[in-house]
Design a protein around this motif. Structure first.
Motif, PDB file in Angstrom:
ATOM      1  N   UNK A   1     -52.169 -86.163 -53.368  1.00 54.43           N
ATOM      2  CA  UNK A   1     -52.216 -84.959 -52.546  1.00 54.43           C
ATOM      3  C   UNK A   1     -51.023 -84.102 -52.952  1.00 54.43           C
ATOM      4  N   UNK A   2     -51.293 -82.853 -53.255  1.00 51.49           N
ATOM      5  CA  UNK A   2     -50.250 -81.931 -53.694  1.00 51.49           C
ATOM      6  C   UNK A   2     -49.889 -80.994 -52.551  1.00 51.49           C
ATOM      7  N   UNK A   3     -48.580 -80.887 -52.320  1.00 50.32           N
ATOM      8  CA  UNK A   3     -48.067 -80.073 -51.226  1.00 50.32           C
ATOM      9  C   UNK A   3     -47.210 -78.944 -51.764  1.00 50.32           C
ATOM     10  N   UNK A   4     -47.366 -77.806 -51.147  1.00 52.13           N
ATOM     11  CA  UNK A   4     -46.506 -76.653 -51.383  1.00 52.13           C
ATOM     12  C   UNK A   4     -45.430 -76.655 -50.301  1.00 52.13           C
ATOM     13  N   UNK A   5     -44.216 -76.247 -50.659  1.00 58.03           N
ATOM     14  CA  UNK A   5     -43.126 -76.215 -49.700  1.00 58.03           C
ATOM     15  C   UNK A   5     -42.251 -74.993 -49.946  1.00 58.03           C
ATOM     16  N   UNK A   6     -41.645 -74.499 -48.875  1.00 57.35           N
ATOM     17  CA  UNK A   6     -40.754 -73.346 -48.958  1.00 57.35           C
ATOM     18  C   UNK A   6     -39.386 -73.706 -48.393  1.00 57.35           C
ATOM     19  N   UNK A   7     -38.380 -73.182 -49.049  1.00 56.22           N
ATOM     20  CA  UNK A   7     -37.003 -73.459 -48.645  1.00 56.22           C
ATOM     21  C   UNK A   7     -36.325 -72.133 -48.308  1.00 56.22           C
ATOM     22  N   UNK A   8     -35.629 -72.114 -47.168  1.00 57.96           N
ATOM     23  CA  UNK A   8     -34.977 -70.883 -46.702  1.00 57.96           C
ATOM     24  C   UNK A   8     -33.709 -70.622 -47.496  1.00 57.96           C
ATOM     25  N   UNK A   9     -33.894 -70.371 -48.781  1.00 58.69           N
ATOM     26  CA  UNK A   9     -32.784 -70.123 -49.687  1.00 58.69           C
ATOM     27  C   UNK A   9     -33.343 -69.476 -50.940  1.00 58.69           C
ATOM     28  N   UNK A  10     -32.480 -68.752 -51.638  1.00 57.16           N
ATOM     29  CA  UNK A  10     -32.919 -68.185 -52.918  1.00 57.16           C
ATOM     30  C   UNK A  10     -33.031 -69.248 -54.007  1.00 57.16           C
ATOM     31  N   UNK A  11     -32.344 -70.372 -53.790  1.00 59.43           N
ATOM     32  CA  UNK A  11     -32.228 -71.384 -54.841  1.00 59.43           C
ATOM     33  C   UNK A  11     -33.073 -72.618 -54.542  1.00 59.43           C
ATOM     34  N   UNK A  12     -33.668 -73.170 -55.572  1.00 59.27           N
ATOM     35  CA  UNK A  12     -34.495 -74.344 -55.378  1.00 59.27           C
ATOM     36  C   UNK A  12     -33.656 -75.608 -55.304  1.00 59.27           C
TER      37      UNK A  12
END
Length: 124
Positions: free
Chosen positions: A93-104
């Motif tokens: 299962x592939x998940x997309x995620x977002x981080x509250x930052x400009x940097x990964x």
């Protein structure tokens, strides 16, 4: 708050390709670093790829380097994962995620928002 919805998963034969999409809604999309993770049955969630606000990117396992490409289209609030030369071990299962930052980052715990996941199954 950011809502993420993945699409594009499915069943494919080994050697085939899929492109996963993740559509985001909510806050300003370009302010977030984005990542793709995957989780196979009985295994921990694994980092696959990430991209920062300006397009800089990184990849996780050596097994996906050269085969997977992450990209983003800020105007469409969408991040993509192009997967080529798929192998049965890519099944997850592939998940997309977002981080509250400009940097990964590559750690699961570094991401604030997650999609519901999309199943990718690669048959041999």
């Amino acid at each position: 708050q950011v809502q993420l919805v993945e699409s594009g998963g499915g069943l494919v034969q080994a050697g085939g390709s899929l492109r996963l999409s993740c559509a985001a809604s909510g806050r300003t999309f370009s302010n977030y670093a984005l990542g793709w993770f995957r989780q196979a049955p009985g295994k921990e969630r694994e980092f696959v790829a990430a991209i920062n606000w300006s397009g800089g990117r990184t990849y996780g396992p050596d097994s996906v380097k050269g085969r997977f490409t992450i990209s983003r289209e800020n105007a469409k609030n969408t991040v993509y994962l192009q997967m080529n030369s798929l192998k049965p071990e890519d099944t997850a299962v592939y998940y997309c995620a977002a981080r509250s930052s400009f940097c990964y980052r590559t750690e699961v715990g570094s991401y604030d928002y997650w999609g519901q996941g999309t199943q990718v199954t690669v048959s041999s």
